[in-house]
Every structure is written in structure tokens, then in C-alpha cells.
Design an enzyme around this catalytic site. Structure first.
Site, PDB file in Angstrom:
ATOM      1  N   GLU A  51       0.826  -1.217   0.000  1.00  0.00           N
ATOM      2  CA  GLU A  51       0.000   0.000   0.000  1.00  0.00           C
ATOM      3  C   GLU A  51       0.858   1.263   0.000  1.00  0.00           C
ATOM      4  O   GLU A  51       0.674   2.131  -0.868  1.00  0.00           O
ATOM      5  CB  GLU A  51      -0.967   0.001   1.192  1.00  0.00           C
ATOM      6  CG  GLU A  51      -1.922  -1.188   1.214  1.00  0.00           C
ATOM      7  CD  GLU A  51      -1.371  -2.418   1.916  1.00  0.00           C
ATOM      8  OE1 GLU A  51      -0.135  -2.603   1.908  1.00  0.00           O
ATOM      9  OE2 GLU A  51      -2.163  -3.192   2.460  1.00  0.00           O
ATOM     10  N   GLU A 284      17.909 -27.004   5.636  1.00  0.00           N
ATOM     11  CA  GLU A 284      19.063 -27.284   4.773  1.00  0.00           C
ATOM     12  C   GLU A 284      19.487 -28.745   4.766  1.00  0.00           C
ATOM     13  O   GLU A 284      20.502 -29.085   4.184  1.00  0.00           O
ATOM     14  CB  GLU A 284      20.240 -26.399   5.203  1.00  0.00           C
ATOM     15  CG  GLU A 284      20.021 -24.933   4.877  1.00  0.00           C
ATOM     16  CD  GLU A 284      21.298 -24.208   4.508  1.00  0.00           C
ATOM     17  OE1 GLU A 284      22.379 -24.813   4.562  1.00  0.00           O
ATOM     18  OE2 GLU A 284      21.196 -23.021   4.168  1.00  0.00           O
TER      19      GLU A 284
HETATM   20  C1  AOF Z   1      -0.028  -5.408   4.238  1.00  0.00           C
HETATM   21  N1  AOF Z   1       0.609  -5.134   3.068  1.00  0.00           N
HETATM   22  O1  AOF Z   1       2.169  -5.586   1.557  1.00  0.00           O
HETATM   23  C2  AOF Z   1       1.960  -7.070   3.350  1.00  0.00           C
HETATM   24  C3  AOF Z   1       1.212  -7.379   4.531  1.00  0.00           C
HETATM   25  O2  AOF Z   1       6.630  -7.693   9.589  1.00  0.00           O
HETATM   26  P1  AOF Z   1       5.813  -6.789   8.740  1.00  0.00           P
HETATM   27  O3  AOF Z   1       5.592  -5.406   9.302  1.00  0.00           O
HETATM   28  O4  AOF Z   1       6.315  -6.726   7.311  1.00  0.00           O
HETATM   29  O5  AOF Z   1       4.337  -7.409   8.693  1.00  0.00           O
HETATM   30  C4  AOF Z   1       4.168  -8.671   8.138  1.00  0.00           C
HETATM   31  C5  AOF Z   1       2.713  -9.070   8.157  1.00  0.00           C
HETATM   32  O6  AOF Z   1       1.903  -8.093   7.495  1.00  0.00           O
HETATM   33  C6  AOF Z   1       2.495 -10.363   7.374  1.00  0.00           C
HETATM   34  O7  AOF Z   1       2.650 -11.493   8.195  1.00  0.00           O
HETATM   35  C7  AOF Z   1       1.073 -10.206   6.864  1.00  0.00           C
HETATM   36  O8  AOF Z   1       0.133 -10.518   7.881  1.00  0.00           O
HETATM   37  C8  AOF Z   1       1.013  -8.718   6.581  1.00  0.00           C
HETATM   38  N2  AOF Z   1       1.498  -8.489   5.218  1.00  0.00           N
HETATM   39  N3  AOF Z   1       0.234  -6.538   4.905  1.00  0.00           N
HETATM   40  O9  AOF Z   1      -0.853  -4.601   4.683  1.00  0.00           O
HETATM   41  C9  AOF Z   1       1.592  -5.901   2.602  1.00  0.00           C
HETATM   42  N4  AOF Z   1       2.983  -7.838   2.928  1.00  0.00           N
HETATM   43 ZN    ZN Z   2       0.858  -3.326   5.938  1.00  0.00          ZN
END
Ligand code: AOF
Ligand code: ZN
Length: 351
Positions: A51, A284
């Protein structure tokens, strides 16, 4: 509706450009009233979410009153990055269209946060359009194994196999250093630097005395020895994990490392790793541990390095596949890549 269809397809295409691992593949598109849109995507753990990437790509055009299409429900938590819900509210987005819900308990609830802030929230599946159902299903398939890992309270699991052309991971006398070349090993160290933990079985811990560290020289030190004292460490170091019942030798690298975690039971170990914040585990080897993970359907992604040599009746994972119909099947996730004289292919578990 036609513009929303195109923007959703573009968000899905953008999502696929990310790197699989701890986080799902996520894409987003800012859609304006005139039908034009701009996309963004999440490149992998520790990088901005889809986003904020799409909102940044929209600049300098104003996003006030625009629609945001996302392939995964925006997060409402502060993890490695700030909450996407806040970025969306701050950008003045009027409407958010979501392809799939986030099942991650620590990040979910974004749809509700947005609704409470006065943003209109729609789910693709509720639009009553065949194309919308199809794209929602596609968004789910894109991360099917990630959804499974999260709902099963375990890390996303990548298994690495370094093998001969005829599929052996060691010669008959169990020698395996090195089957693959320096380029493959450097590539594998980049993956090591990206994961939260690396696991081996006690057999490998005894036979190879590995460190399981990520090294910036790619582990290809001048003497081409495994895990000598001379390697340069990468900034992020994964947690070393050993599965098995034989105690670790105290004078081994892993035995001396205070961070090493040991588990006798794989299922309990995986739950504990998740509790410790491990969302991406790299397995691994050796062949026995690999067979356990493969036979229990725990491998979400396979990284296969194939070297141009034949080992005949060498060592393979004992998978006990009786007949072709029982083969464990995977699908390529990207075209094969040449690494020196080796070939690297990334596979996803077929769903
Ligand atoms: C979103 N947009 O593009 C993604 C999301 O460790 P962080 O802060 O990167 O958070 C990871 C978690 O956020 C991941 O496990 C999933 O639940 C969500 N991913 N959320 O709004 C994104 N990649
Ligand atoms: Zn997010």
C-alpha cells in the site's frame, strides 16, 4: 467496473514480482475516477508494504478520494513497518477493495479499522461479478502456502537442496562438500541472510559441523572449506536450529553457539519457533530431516541447486515413494537461472 477489473489484475501482477518468504506476496493499485491507475508491491520481509509503495508511486498526483485495490487486507499493526491502515487514511483514500483477508492474528483487523475511520471497504467476493470471484481466488492461490503456514501456527518453510544431475545430495561415502559451485553457494548465502532461522538434523550437525551463518563472501572462502573461522558475517544472522534426538557435540560450532535451539519433535519445534517470532525457516538438510519435512507436507517452497555431475547410487532423501502417483509434486515459481555451471530453480508446493 471495467477499470476496477483492470486495476485488480494489475495489482495481482505487481504482487507476483515480490520475493516469497516470511511475508505474503502483496500488490496494490491506486485507481482514480478517470479510470487510470498506478501500482505498487511488497518486495519481501523488511521492505515497505504494497500500500505505501503504491501510494508513493501515485505521487505527485493527489490520492484524495481515490480507490485503493489491495490483494491482501491492509495490516493494522506496527510490525517491521507501520500500519498500512494509517497510511491509507492519511492519503485520503475514499474506498478500499480487498481481494483476500489477512489470517495473521497480529496483522488482521485492517478492514474494520478502515471502516471505523469512514473509509468504504469492499471485498472482491461481495461484488457479485464472476471476474471478481476469479481474481479473489487467484489472490488466494498466490499465497496458498503462506495462508496454510499462518493458520497452522508455523513458519513459512523453504527447503534447500544442493544436488547432482541424478538427484543425489551426497556420494555413497556421504561426502557432499562441494557438489555445487561457488556461485550457487554465494546465492544460497543471500537466502540465509533473508530468513529468520535455519534448520539441520543432528546427522548433519555431527557430520559437517556447520555454523549456519549467513556470510557476505558467500561461503566461498579461498580454501573453499565449509564454515572456517575466516568468513565475514552478514548483518542479519538467522537463528540456528537443530532437530533430532542425538545431543550436539559440545565442541561443535552449533553446540558452542548460545543462540542454537534444539528440538526433538518437529511439530512442537515449529510452534515454538513461531512463538519466538520466526516467520521464515530454511531447512538445509540432511536427507533424513528433509524427508521428514517433505513427507509431512511441511515444505512450502523448494530451492534446488543442480550441479553438472553424476553420483550414481549416492545419498537421496528416503521418501518411500512406491509408485509414480505418490510422487510429491511441485510447480516452478520462476524460470531456472544459471549460476556458474549449476542451475537454480525455485519451486512452490502444488496446491
Ligand atoms: C499489508 N501489506 O504488503 C503485506 C502485509 O513484519 P511486517 O511489518 O512486514 O508485517 C508482516 C505481516 O503483514 C504479514 O505477516 C502479513 O500478515 C502482513 N502483510 N500486509 O498490509 C503488505 N505484505
Ligand atoms: Zn501493511
Amino acid at each position: 467496473m471495467e477499470a476496477l477489473h483492470s486495476a485488480t489484475r494489475a495489482a495481482l501482477d505487481a504482487a507476483a514480482r515480490g520475493v516469497r518468504g516470511a511475508n505474503p506476496l502483496v500488490g496494490a493499485a491506486v485507481l482514480w475516477d478517470d479510470g487510470t491507475f498506478t501500482t505498487g508491491y511488497h518486495q519481501g520481509a523488511d521492505t515497505p508494504h504494497a500500500e505505501p509503495d503504491a501510494l508513493r508511486n501515485a505521487s505527485p498526483r493527489s490520492t484524495t478520494g481515490a480507490t485503493l485495490v489491495v490483494t491482501l487486507e491492509p495490516c493494522s499493526h506496527t510490525g517491521r513497518t507501520g500500519p498500512c491502515t494509517q497510511a491509507i487514511i492519511d492519503a485520503g483514500i475514499a474506498r478500499v477493495v480487498i481481494a483476500s483477508r489477512d489470517p495473521n492474528p497480529s496483522a488482521s483487523g485492517g478492514a474494520q479499522v478502515l471502516t471505523e475511520a469512514g473509509v468504504e471497504v469492499l471485498f472482491l467476493n461481495d461484488l457479485g461479478q464472476p471476474w471478481a470471484h476469479e481474481l479473489a481466488a487467484q489472490a488466494h492461490r498466490l499465497n496458498a502456502r503462506w495462508f496454510t503456514a499462518v493458520t497452522h501456527d508455523r513458519p513459512f518453510i523453504t527447503a534447500k537442496i544442493a544436488q547432482s544431475l541424478d538427484g543425489c545430495v551426497a556420494a555413497r561415502d556421504r561426502t557432499s562438500q562441494w557438489i555445487t559451485g561457488a556461485e550457487s553457494r554465494a546465492h544460497a548465502h543471500l537466502t540465509r541472510a533473508r530468513v529468520d532461522a535455519i534448520a539441520v538434523g543432528t546427522g548433519t550437525a555431527h557430520a559437517d559441523n556447520p555454523r549456519l551463518t549467513a556470510r557476505t563472501d558467500g561461503g566461498s572462502g579461498a580454501d573453499r572449506q565449509a564454515d572456517t573461522e575466516t568468513h565475514l558475517g552478514a548483518p542479519h544472522q538467522p537463528i540456528p536450529v537443530v532437530f533430532g534426538t542425538t545431543p550436539l557435540p559440545e565442541d561443535s560450532h552449533l553446540g558452542r553457539n548460545p543462540r542454537t535451539l534444539t528440538y526433538t519433535d518437529v511439530g512442537a519445534g515449529l510452534r515454538d519457533l513461531r512463538r519466538r517470532g520466526v516467520s521464515h525457516l530454511l531447512v538445509e538438510g540432511g536427507p533424513t530431516l528433509m524427508a521428514h519435512f517433505l513427507q509431512h507436507d511441511l515444505v512450502d517452497e523448494l530451492h534446488v541447486y543442480t550441479a553438472p555431475l553424476l553420483l550414481g547410487d549416492g545419498v537421496r532423501s528416503p521418501l518411500n515413494v512406491e509408485t509414480l502417483a505418490h510422487a510429491l509434486t511441485f510447480v516452478p515459481d520462476a524460470p531456472p537461472e544459471a549460476l556458474g555451471s549449476d542451475t537454480f530453480t525455485r519451486f512452490m508446493k502444488e496446491v
